[in-house]
Enzyme design. Structure first.
Site, mmCIF file in Angstrom:
data_model
loop_
_atom_site.group_PDB
_atom_site.id
_atom_site.type_symbol
_atom_site.label_atom_id
_atom_site.label_comp_id
_atom_site.label_asym_id
_atom_site.label_seq_id
_atom_site.Cartn_x
_atom_site.Cartn_y
_atom_site.Cartn_z
ATOM 1 N N GLY A 1 0.838 -1.180 0.000
ATOM 2 C CA GLY A 1 0.000 0.000 0.000
ATOM 3 C C GLY A 1 0.878 1.236 0.000
ATOM 4 O O GLY A 1 2.095 1.151 0.160
ATOM 5 N N TYR A 2 0.231 2.380 -0.170
ATOM 6 C CA TYR A 2 0.951 3.646 -0.283
ATOM 7 C C TYR A 2 0.497 4.619 0.790
ATOM 8 O O TYR A 2 -0.679 4.944 0.886
ATOM 9 C CB TYR A 2 0.747 4.240 -1.681
ATOM 10 C CG TYR A 2 1.458 3.405 -2.712
ATOM 11 C CD1 TYR A 2 2.766 3.687 -3.076
ATOM 12 C CD2 TYR A 2 0.851 2.281 -3.257
ATOM 13 C CE1 TYR A 2 3.448 2.887 -3.979
ATOM 14 C CE2 TYR A 2 1.518 1.478 -4.161
ATOM 15 C CZ TYR A 2 2.814 1.785 -4.514
ATOM 16 O OH TYR A 2 3.486 0.991 -5.391
ATOM 17 N N ILE A 3 1.453 5.062 1.585
ATOM 18 C CA ILE A 3 1.192 6.103 2.572
ATOM 19 C C ILE A 3 1.069 7.437 1.837
ATOM 20 O O ILE A 3 0.254 8.276 2.177
ATOM 21 C CB ILE A 3 2.303 6.132 3.639
ATOM 22 C CG1 ILE A 3 2.244 4.846 4.470
ATOM 23 C CG2 ILE A 3 2.177 7.372 4.514
ATOM 24 C CD1 ILE A 3 3.380 4.664 5.442
ATOM 25 N N GLU B 1 -3.240 4.796 1.876
ATOM 26 C CA GLU B 1 -4.347 5.309 1.074
ATOM 27 C C GLU B 1 -5.217 4.139 0.626
ATOM 28 O O GLU B 1 -4.762 2.990 0.614
ATOM 29 C CB GLU B 1 -3.786 6.028 -0.159
ATOM 30 C CG GLU B 1 -2.916 7.225 0.187
ATOM 31 C CD GLU B 1 -2.151 7.773 -1.010
ATOM 32 O OE1 GLU B 1 -2.092 7.115 -2.069
ATOM 33 O OE2 GLU B 1 -1.602 8.883 -0.870
#
Length: 156
Positions: free
Chosen positions: A28-30, A82
């Site tokens: 996932g992407y912060i 996100e």
């Protein structure tokens, strides 16, 4: 400064029988802002935190910093990501002097299979295995961070 130099291709053919290793990856992407991403990845029983900068105009080279972190920390950081996670299996296939990473995606990106090869120089020659299809290096639609926002299944 660490530079990641890679080329990316669609996969058009059988690759699993050629793989010497495979592992499941969740990521996932912060932060997935254009020009900089902060990624959390769980690969098997290991966690990773990765920061990537903007790609060059061809999409071949960009800054990359990665650090292995404890699995428990990666699991906690995944909660901050996100919306839209990446779920895939990565197969490693040796060809000539290089290893191709072949990613088979699941979930909202089901049906997408991409291969990447990391290089030491932008113009480094490499042998392509038979399953390599169209080159998509630099096509932002195929960036994992982009696939979290605009999954492959939603493409028309």
């Amino acid at each position: 400064m660490a530079q990641e130099i890679e080329r990316k291709f669609l996969v058009d053919g059988e690759y699993k029988s050629q793989a010497f290793s495979h592992s499941r990856i969740a990521q996932g992407y912060i932060c997935s802002a254009r020009g900089r991403t902060v990624r959390v990845r769980i690969r098997g029983d290991k966690g990773y935190l990765t920061i990537k900068g903007a790609a060059d105009p061809q999409g071949i080279s960009r800054y990359e910093w990665e650090k292995e972190i404890p699995l428990a920390e990666a699991e906690e950081l995944m909660k901050l990501c996100e919306p839209g996670l990446i779920d895939k299996t990565r197969y490693l296939v040796r060809c000539g002097n290089h290893v191709f990473e072949v990613d088979e995606f699941y979930g909202d990106n089901e049906g997408l299979v991409l291969a990447e090869v990391e290089l030491k120089a932008v113009d480094e020659p490499f042998e392509k295995p038979g399953f390599i299809g169209q080159e998509v290096t630099g096509d932002v639609r195929y960036y994992n961070a982009q696939l979290t926002r605009h999954p492959y299944k939603s493409w028309t």
